[in-house]
Design an enzyme around this catalytic site. Structure first.
Site, PDB file in Angstrom:
ATOM      1  N   TYR A 116      12.408   2.700  -2.197  1.00  0.00           N
ATOM      2  CA  TYR A 116      11.611   3.981  -2.201  1.00  0.00           C
ATOM      3  C   TYR A 116      12.829   5.175  -1.991  1.00  0.00           C
ATOM      4  O   TYR A 116      13.893   4.857  -1.878  1.00  0.00           O
ATOM      5  CB  TYR A 116      11.100   3.748  -0.701  1.00  0.00           C
ATOM      6  CG  TYR A 116       9.381   2.945  -0.623  1.00  0.00           C
ATOM      7  CD1 TYR A 116       8.420   3.277  -0.789  1.00  0.00           C
ATOM      8  CD2 TYR A 116       9.195   2.071  -0.015  1.00  0.00           C
ATOM      9  CE1 TYR A 116       7.268   3.099  -0.637  1.00  0.00           C
ATOM     10  CE2 TYR A 116       8.871   1.157   0.053  1.00  0.00           C
ATOM     11  CZ  TYR A 116       6.902   1.996  -0.170  1.00  0.00           C
ATOM     12  OH  TYR A 116       6.095   1.284   0.102  1.00  0.00           O
ATOM     13  N   ASP A 147       0.218   5.815   0.784  1.00  0.00           N
ATOM     14  CA  ASP A 147      -0.568   6.342   1.674  1.00  0.00           C
ATOM     15  C   ASP A 147      -1.189   7.388   0.965  1.00  0.00           C
ATOM     16  O   ASP A 147      -0.586   7.668  -0.270  1.00  0.00           O
ATOM     17  CB  ASP A 147      -0.078   6.798   3.053  1.00  0.00           C
ATOM     18  CG  ASP A 147       0.413   6.145   3.803  1.00  0.00           C
ATOM     19  OD1 ASP A 147      -0.906   5.248   4.732  1.00  0.00           O
ATOM     20  OD2 ASP A 147       1.202   5.814   4.866  1.00  0.00           O
ATOM     21  N   ARG A 182       1.108  -1.351   0.228  1.00  0.00           N
ATOM     22  CA  ARG A 182       0.022   0.072  -0.543  1.00  0.00           C
ATOM     23  C   ARG A 182       0.741   1.475   0.609  1.00  0.00           C
ATOM     24  O   ARG A 182       2.110   0.980   0.633  1.00  0.00           O
ATOM     25  CB  ARG A 182      -1.019   0.175   1.189  1.00  0.00           C
ATOM     26  CG  ARG A 182      -1.410  -1.281   1.567  1.00  0.00           C
ATOM     27  CD  ARG A 182      -2.204  -1.254   3.005  1.00  0.00           C
ATOM     28  NE  ARG A 182      -3.101  -2.469   3.174  1.00  0.00           N
ATOM     29  CZ  ARG A 182      -4.122  -3.164   4.120  1.00  0.00           C
ATOM     30  NH1 ARG A 182      -4.036  -1.378   5.347  1.00  0.00           N
ATOM     31  NH2 ARG A 182      -4.618  -3.811   4.557  1.00  0.00           N
ATOM     32  N   ARG A 196       9.501   7.560   5.814  1.00  0.00           N
ATOM     33  CA  ARG A 196       9.534   8.808   5.892  1.00  0.00           C
ATOM     34  C   ARG A 196       9.553   9.231   7.266  1.00  0.00           C
ATOM     35  O   ARG A 196      10.680   9.980   7.685  1.00  0.00           O
ATOM     36  CB  ARG A 196       7.649   8.945   6.261  1.00  0.00           C
ATOM     37  CG  ARG A 196       7.529   9.289   4.719  1.00  0.00           C
ATOM     38  CD  ARG A 196       5.782   8.724   4.398  1.00  0.00           C
ATOM     39  NE  ARG A 196       5.122  10.321   4.892  1.00  0.00           N
ATOM     40  CZ  ARG A 196       3.562  10.171   5.818  1.00  0.00           C
ATOM     41  NH1 ARG A 196       3.378   8.902   5.294  1.00  0.00           N
ATOM     42  NH2 ARG A 196       3.289  11.193   6.198  1.00  0.00           N
TER      43      ARG A 196
END
Length: 244
Positions: A110, A52, A50, A197
């Site tokens: 990422y 966000d 997933r 993050r």
């Protein structure tokens, strides 16, 4: 029955995240609606994970089952004609029926982008966190190296994370400059909720001198002893690739 694998690129700005949810339009919902129109019936997508709200992807992987014999090109070019401009299928291929995009994944890459300009940039505002002021890149890179390896990242997850274990393996954390941007590339076997993050938010605190690399090491050796840095804004994050 066929198992079709898609590589999906999207700008997550206008979506409530990947997963179907009641509080907004999601990438998955938009994809499934387009697939349903193409195949004349309901379709369920299974993804590699997933993202966000506001997070982007260049390499989200998803599969679906179908008994349709339409050519593979229909699942890329044909599907793209039905999708909005901020979502596109980069490629499609038929894979074995037992292939699962999430459970068969070996790792993910990422990239987090930070804009370093002194003034705000209208063109960068949707894909990079604007961080003003000087950053100590040497200290950030030192702290980034400490994150590599297998650690307990309990301090690097937000509330609501349902993971059964907080131990994760990180293969690389690279901090690089590119024009007026700073790129933080993180590769690993898996990630907790908002983990990347929070890693970036912590590295920025190190760069600003508010936290030392040694303090980051303490977060990893004594998880829960103190809190990690702030959670970096979602719009700077992009899922680049999923490895199999």
């Amino acid at each position: 029955m066929r198992n079709i694998k898609l590589i999906i690129e999207y700008d997550g700005t206008n979506y409530a995240g990947w997963q179907v949810q009641p509080n907004g339009v999601s990438i998955q919902e938009t994809m499934e609606t387009a697939l349903g129109a193409l195949l004349k019936g309901p379709v369920r997508l299974h993804s590699s994970g997933r993202t966000d709200a506001g997070v982007h992807a260049r390499g989200m992987v998803a599969t679906f089952s179908t008994d349709s014999m339409v050519p593979l090109r229909a699942f890329s070019d044909g599907l793209n004609s039905l999708l909005p401009p901020d979502i596109a299928v980069a490629s499609s291929e038929e894979v074995p029926l037992e292939f699962h995009p999430r459970f068969d994944a070996r790792g993910k890459h990422y990239r987090y982008s930070l804009y370093r300009g002194g003034r705000r940039s209208p063109l960068a505002r949707l894909c990079a966190w604007h961080v003003r002021g000087e950053l100590d890149l040497a200290a950030m890179r030192e702290a980034a190296k400490l994150m590599v390896g297998e650690h307990d990242f309990a301090s690097f997850r937000t509330a609501g994370c349902a993971a059964k274990t907080t131990v994760r393996r990180i293969d690389a954390v690279d901090v690089g400059e590119e024009g007026g941007f700073l790129r933080v590339d993180v590769r690993g076997s898996g990630f907790l909720r908002n983990m990347v993050r929070m890693m970036v938010g912590t590295l920025v605190e190190v760069g600003r001198g508010r936290r030392t690399p040694e303090a980051v090491a303490l977060l990893l050796s004594h998880p829960g002893s103190s809190s990690a840095g702030p959670t970096a804004p979602p719009h700077g994050l992009c899922l680049e690739e999923v490895y199999y």
